[in-house]
Scaffold this active site. Structure first.
Site, PDB file in Angstrom:
ATOM      1  N   LEU A   1      44.842 -23.087 -57.190  1.00 55.27           N
ATOM      2  CA  LEU A   1      45.704 -23.580 -58.455  1.00 55.27           C
ATOM      3  C   LEU A   1      44.723 -23.291 -59.859  1.00 55.27           C
ATOM      4  CD1 LEU A   1      46.963 -27.231 -57.635  1.00 55.27           C
ATOM      5  CD2 LEU A   1      48.122 -25.216 -58.314  1.00 55.27           C
TER       6      LEU A   1
ATOM      7  N   ARG B   1      42.419 -45.062 -51.490  1.00 54.08           N
ATOM      8  CA  ARG B   1      42.042 -44.185 -50.275  1.00 54.08           C
ATOM      9  C   ARG B   1      40.794 -44.740 -49.601  1.00 54.08           C
ATOM     10  NH1 ARG B   1      43.493 -38.163 -52.315  1.00 54.08           N
ATOM     11  NH2 ARG B   1      45.921 -38.623 -52.004  1.00 54.08           N
TER      12      ARG B   1
END
Lengths: 250, 637, 250
Positions: free
Chosen positions: B43, B331
């Site tokens: 990306l 997370r």
């Protein structure tokens, strides 16, 4: 004459794989139309000698239409055949090495994998068929008569070529009929894939229409097959004879 | 060395706008006089290469994959955040900024994060214009969902393949420039050295993976967008090819490496099934929206089939410990909680390293077709890998290394301490602090590549007196010789162990000593064991084949060699950061099982400077100041 | 379980190559196919033999790097599964498994099971994009897209560019790959602006690379790990026909 734009368009149609597929599909569609009309003409056999011969006379007396139609058909055959052979050669070249693992091709039907073979056999038959019934070469009809000597004895078509008698006599040889049935079978196998494929190639379908189109391809091929083989089958079985025609249909 | 972040002055909300005005510009006619090397085509790399080429720079882009379309950004599932507030639920640039700083446990630069939140909105506009097929509502407008502990719906997504679609968007933009001849693309080419001339990054040395030929490439700036170093743990959700080589070799040439101990462990991965395991597979975090995480209350029940354990004997530990966030706890917190219950011996599945993620309640509440509609592809993937049907029995999940927040140190302009060396995406350390929030990695990679680097690189070009260096320069010769010597050395060992077995051993060591929980003891032990393992590698590795053709064994061995050095740096950083924050959990520093930061002593970035082989690296500090955000204990209870 | 591997080895592009047989003992059924190859390779390395080269990266079915023909079928023939996601429990003890590379002229061999798929990249470079540069784009919600169109575009956009469609096709045709990109972009308003140019340019590049034509056998659809449908090929054909109608030859 056709100009720069025309040249570009021709370059697309003849020069790209997609263009050639378009040509093949369009000519195939035209040839399919012909096979339908031809079959409908054949089926007039069951209406008796007079109907069939009237139809034959109608076709043959309009030479101004007959020849353009024949030339049209011929060019469609030429384009169909040329694009088929060219594409097949390219396709073979695109995959020079085959796999040795389990050779079952995934998903592809038998018909789809044998299009060129079925097509070529049908083309060979078509040549025979034209020599047999159109040019009427006596040496190849294997019934030891000359079709050119058949004339209608009475009625409106009196003196004209007796196509009815020619067909019935011609199909009386079981080998000739057998070849015919085989060729028609292959043609219909060819069409069972070709008909739906032409919709695909011309882009005339989506997922909703596809099952319907595929079914149409199969049903249409089957009907064509039945329509075509009724003639030799009727002749061989004695249902129609050289003089009377089919009693039940009259 | 003084690390100057070059943060613009002025109020936080105006820093970026003001900076864009203050930065010098390169005349459009002069842009073609500048050559830029971009390493990596994910990306960040693809978006940067495309954007720079569009501006008129001459770009060379390198990637080790056979096509830029295969970079590991492609595997991101969940989505990309943007402060669009399309859902009218109170989102704003400031809220995204605040959430990211807090989610990063107050270890990121405020100015960088604020800029990230600002440009996030442009990213979505850009991607939509490229034709990225984001999920939509029936009215034709974009759909959003809430993701990874966020209390607003700001995540844009394309089924479970958001990373793929965004990467393909960037890849297509890059392809357009390649087709136009503006970018020269070098696939299957690995960067093996950074070339520094008079303190400025001036080029790279690469190896063509197909024929082994080593070549030099000179440029006016080098951009590294080479991803993270999660594979130092051997098992991670990273692709097999992900490696630290490009950034680590830049580090050895003088670029400082910041916060390597910040590693993110993702809570919802498919557990390890055996010694053959080559990588771990992530199951999208979105599963936690409807799945309930539990283990048996008693150790004795762990071997039983889950269905035979009544609800009263199950411990839904996330719901118990974090009532307000429940199964959606961030997370790092969810991962540690899983480790905790497994350490207590209450884990399930092979090796007792797993917890249940149960959809029975969701199926009862929503019906199976609805669950299938939402998560069908994930359930299918789970079944392919484990052979188990998660509609009928709970999934087993376990945390795995997923993302690395640390990376090469960069200033506000994304330039490292080596002028001319820019670092983007996961390869830099900049925006996520000690823990990254879900759906923020894609945002950062694209922000860096599309909307930050194209401005800041021009400023660098315009403010330097450029000296043209060609590959005839002795530094290039030297670097090429280093590369060739390393290759010869790898092939010459001819030992008795495969690079894989040593990498596996390193990974196990890192996971056990420097994984979800770290202690002075474990880290000290790791720092003793890693050099020994490195020694083992260089005396006993077996690398087959030759240099002159495609040699995957050789490529891989070179990467393992770098991991063996880098692992030590990671542990050293973890040892010196005597606090717990985000993904870095030191057992000595906790409060009731939660991270206990030490803002007085560790509210800073630690950037390590390489000092040469066998020498300890130097730890530099960039203090972090928080003007807008009030430092608080991160609580999700 | 124990297995026999019959695996293609080829030193480089010039080498003729051939099959090599490996006995693999004690294969864990929970391994992926590639992990099984990893184990074989480790054994080879310890014996000083070069390991079997094969492409792989993400190993979770999305990067499209893995490219193995297993028992004659691209990716091994399990629904929506790439080779990296294929697990050994799908095989039976004692089985002989053949492993071959993608075979297509347009994918020249590199080594062992590795081929060069850069032809796909060049097809995208020829037109598989929307020509917008960074910046200066409208607000994302300024361009509404019907959910149905967006969903269909996503169905097509899922293509991972692995090349299994080419590998499975008897003509080594890249039509499914090209169709997926052309369809994805043609379905979105953003991509409609340059749809004709795109279709013509991508088809031209596809031909230049030496891929074969589509015979609508459906093998590509059957092996596609992302289940990209044949109707996208019809859409490509439609787009191409549309381009000829609107733009002539370009």
């Amino acid at each position: 004459m056709i100009g720069a734009h025309g040249m570009k368009l021709a370059a697309q149609l003849f020069g790209t794989t997609l263009g050639r597929k378009y040509l093949m599909a369009l000519s195939g569609a035209g040839l399919f139309g012909f096979t339908v009309v031809h079959m409908l003409g054949n089926l007039q056999l069951f209406l008796g000698p007079e109907s069939l011969n009237r139809y034959a006379q109608f076709l043959q007396s309009n030479k101004e239409l007959l020849w353009p139609a024949r030339l049209g058909l011929l060019s469609m055959v030429a384009i169909h055949l040329w694009s088929a052979i060219k594409l097949t050669a390219e396709n073979k070249a695109a995959r020079p090495v085959q796999y040795i693992g389990d050779p079952n091709p995934v998903a592809a039907t038998f018909a789809s994998r044998t299009m060129l073979m079925s097509g070529l056999i049908v083309a060979a038959f078509a040549i025979y068929h034209i020599l047999h019934f159109t040019v009427q070469v006596p040496e190849i009809n294997f019934v030891s008569v000359d079709f050119k000597t058949f004339h209608v004895a009475e009625g409106a078509q009196k003196g004209f070529h007796d196509v009815y008698r020619m067909m019935v006599t011609g199909f009386q040889n079981p080998f000739v009929s057998g070849f015919y049935i085989l060729a028609v079978g292959l043609l219909c196998l060819h069409l069972s894939h070709g008909l739906s494929a032409l919709f695909q190639t011309l882009g005339l379908r989506n997922h909703a229409w596809w099952p319907l189109i595929q079914r149409f391809g199969i049903v249409a091929s089957l009907l064509l097959f039945l329509g075509y083989i009724t003639v030799p089958v009727a002749v061989l079985s004695g249902l129609v004879t050289a003089t009377t025609g089919c009693d039940c249909c009259k | 060395m003084k690390l100057d972040a070059h943060i613009p002055s002025g109020p936080l909300t105006q820093k970026w706008d003001q900076h864009r005005f203050d930065m010098k510009l390169v005349n459009p006619a002069n842009k073609r006089k500048f050559d830029v090397i971009v390493v990596g085509a994910g990306l960040a790399g693809a978006s940067a290469a495309a954007s720079l080429a569009e501006l008129g720079y001459n770009v060379k882009c390198f990637c080790f994959q056979d096509s830029p379309r295969r970079a590991h950004s492609i595997a991101a599932q969940g989505g990309i955040n943007a402060a669009k507030n399309y859902k009218n639920d109170g989102d704003s640039v400031h809220r995204l900024f605040y959430d990211t700083v807090k989610g990063g446990d107050f270890r990121a630069r405020e100015a960088n994060v604020h800029r990230l939140a600002q440009v996030s909105v442009s990213i979505i506009d850009q991607c939509v214009a490229q034709g990225v097929p984001f999920a939509r509502e029936y009215g034709g407008l974009l759909d959003n969902r809430s993701f990874g502990g966020a209390q607003v719906s700001r995540t844009f997504y394309a089924r479970g393949q958001t990373g793929q679609q965004l990467l393909l968007g960037a890849y297509q933009a890059l392809s357009r420039q390649i087709g136009l001849g503006r970018v020269e693309m070098y696939p299957r080419t690995e960067m093996l050295e950074l070339v520094v001339v008079d303190g400025h990054a001036k080029g790279i040395v690469v190896r063509d993976l197909i024929n082994g030929v080593v070549t030099s490439h000179a440029a006016d700036a080098v951009v590294l967008a080479t991803g993270g170093y999660g594979n130092v743990f051997f098992l991670s959700t990273n692709a097999k090819g992900c490696n630290v080589t490009a950034t680590y070799r830049a580090h050895k040439m003088g670029a400082t490496f910041a916060n390597p101990c910040y590693t993110q462990i993702h809570p919802t991965c498919i557990p390890v099934s055996g010694d053959h395991q080559s990588k771990l597979t992530l199951m999208s975090e979105s599963l936690r929206n409807d799945g309930r995480v539990w283990v048996p209350k008693r150790k004795e029940d762990c071997g039983k089939t889950p269905a035979s354990i009544p609800d009263s004997d199950r411990d839904y530990y996330l719901e118990r410990k974090y009532p307000s966030f429940g199964n959606l706890a961030p997370r790092d917190i969810a991962s540690r909680a899983a480790k905790e219950v497994c350490d207590e011996g209450r884990g399930v599945g092979p090796g007792s390293l797993g917890v249940y993620l149960d959809f029975a309640d969701a199926i009862a509440r929503l019906t199976e077709p609805v669950v299938r509609e939402r998560y069908g592809n994930l359930f299918d993937m789970y079944e392919r890998i484990t052979g188990e049907n998660a509609y009928q029995q709970p999934m087993r999940i376990y945390p795995a290394v997923h993302y690395t927040m640390g990376g090469l140190w960069v200033d506000y302009n994304l330039m490292s301490n080596l002028p001319g060396l820019f670092v983007l995406g996961e390869a830099n350390f900049s925006d996520h602090g000690a823990n990254r929030l879900g759906a923020s990695a894609l945002m950062q990679g694209l922000a860096d590549g599309y909307f930050i680097l194209p401005y800041t690189i021009g400023h660098y070009f315009a403010s330097q007196k450029q000296t043209r260096i060609t590959t005839d320069h002795p530094e290039f010769k030297k670097a090429q010789e280093t590369v060739s010597a390393r290759t010869r050395r790898l092939l010459a060992v001819k030992g008795k162990r495969t690079a894989t077995s040593i990498h596996r051993e390193l990974g196990k060591l890192m996971w056990e000593h420097c994984g979800m929980a770290r202690s002075k003891e474990s880290l000290t032990a790791a720092l003793q064991k890693i050099p020994a393992l490195r020694e083992e590698f260089w005396s006993n590795v077996r690398v087959t084949g030759e240099n002159g053709s495609l040699n995957q064994d050789l490529e891989y061995a070179g990467r393992v060699a770098d991991f063996l050095e880098f692992g030590e740096l990671l542990c050293l950083d973890a040892l010196t950061r005597e606090e717990s924050c985000g993904g870095h959990f030191r057992v000595e520093h906790q409060e009731a099982g939660e991270c206990k930061r030490d803002d007085a002593h560790f509210s800073h970035v630690a950037a390590w400077e390489y000092q040469g082989e066998g020498k300890s690296p130097t730890r530099h500090i960039e203090p972090l100041t928080f003007d807008e955000v009030h430092l608080a204990t991160r609580s999700y209870k | 379980m124990n297995l026999t591997l019959k695996i293609w080895r080829q030193k480089d592009a010039k080498d003729i190559g051939g099959f090599e047989t490996h006995e693999v003992r004690e294969v864990n059924p929970d391994m992926s196919f590639l992990e099984m190859l990893d184990v074989v390779n480790e054994g080879l390395i310890l014996r000083g033999i070069e390991p079997i080269a094969f492409d792989s990266d993400c190993r979770e079915g999305i990067c499209g790097a893995c490219s193995l023909v297993i028992n004659g079928t691209a990716h091994g023939g399990h629904k929506a599964t790439t080779a990296c996601q294929l697990h050994m429990r799908k095989f039976s003890d004692g089985e002989t498994i053949t492993v071959e590379p993608w075979r297509a002229r347009a994918f020249p061999m590199v080594k062992d099971l590795v081929c060069d798929r850069s032809a796909f990249d060049r097809i995208i470079q020829a037109g598989g994009f929307v020509s917008v540069s960074t910046g200066g784009v409208p607000d994302a919600n300024a361009i509404p897209v019907a959910k149905e169109d967006s969903d269909q575009a996503m169905d097509a956009a899922q293509c991972i560019g692995c090349g299994a469609c080419v590998a499975a096709c008897k003509n080594a045709s890249a039509m499914l790959f090209v169709a997926a990109k052309v369809s994805h972009l043609a379905l979105m308003p953003q991509g409609k602006v340059e749809r004709e140019r795109r279709a013509l340019n991508m088809v031209a590049q596809m031909d230049t690379e030496g891929f074969g034509a589509c015979s609508v056998t459906g093998s590509c659809e059957a092996v596609c790990p992302k289940e990209i449908r044949l109707d996208f090929i019809a859409r490509l054909n439609r787009e191409y026909g549309r381009a000829l109608l609107h733009r002539g030859g370009g």
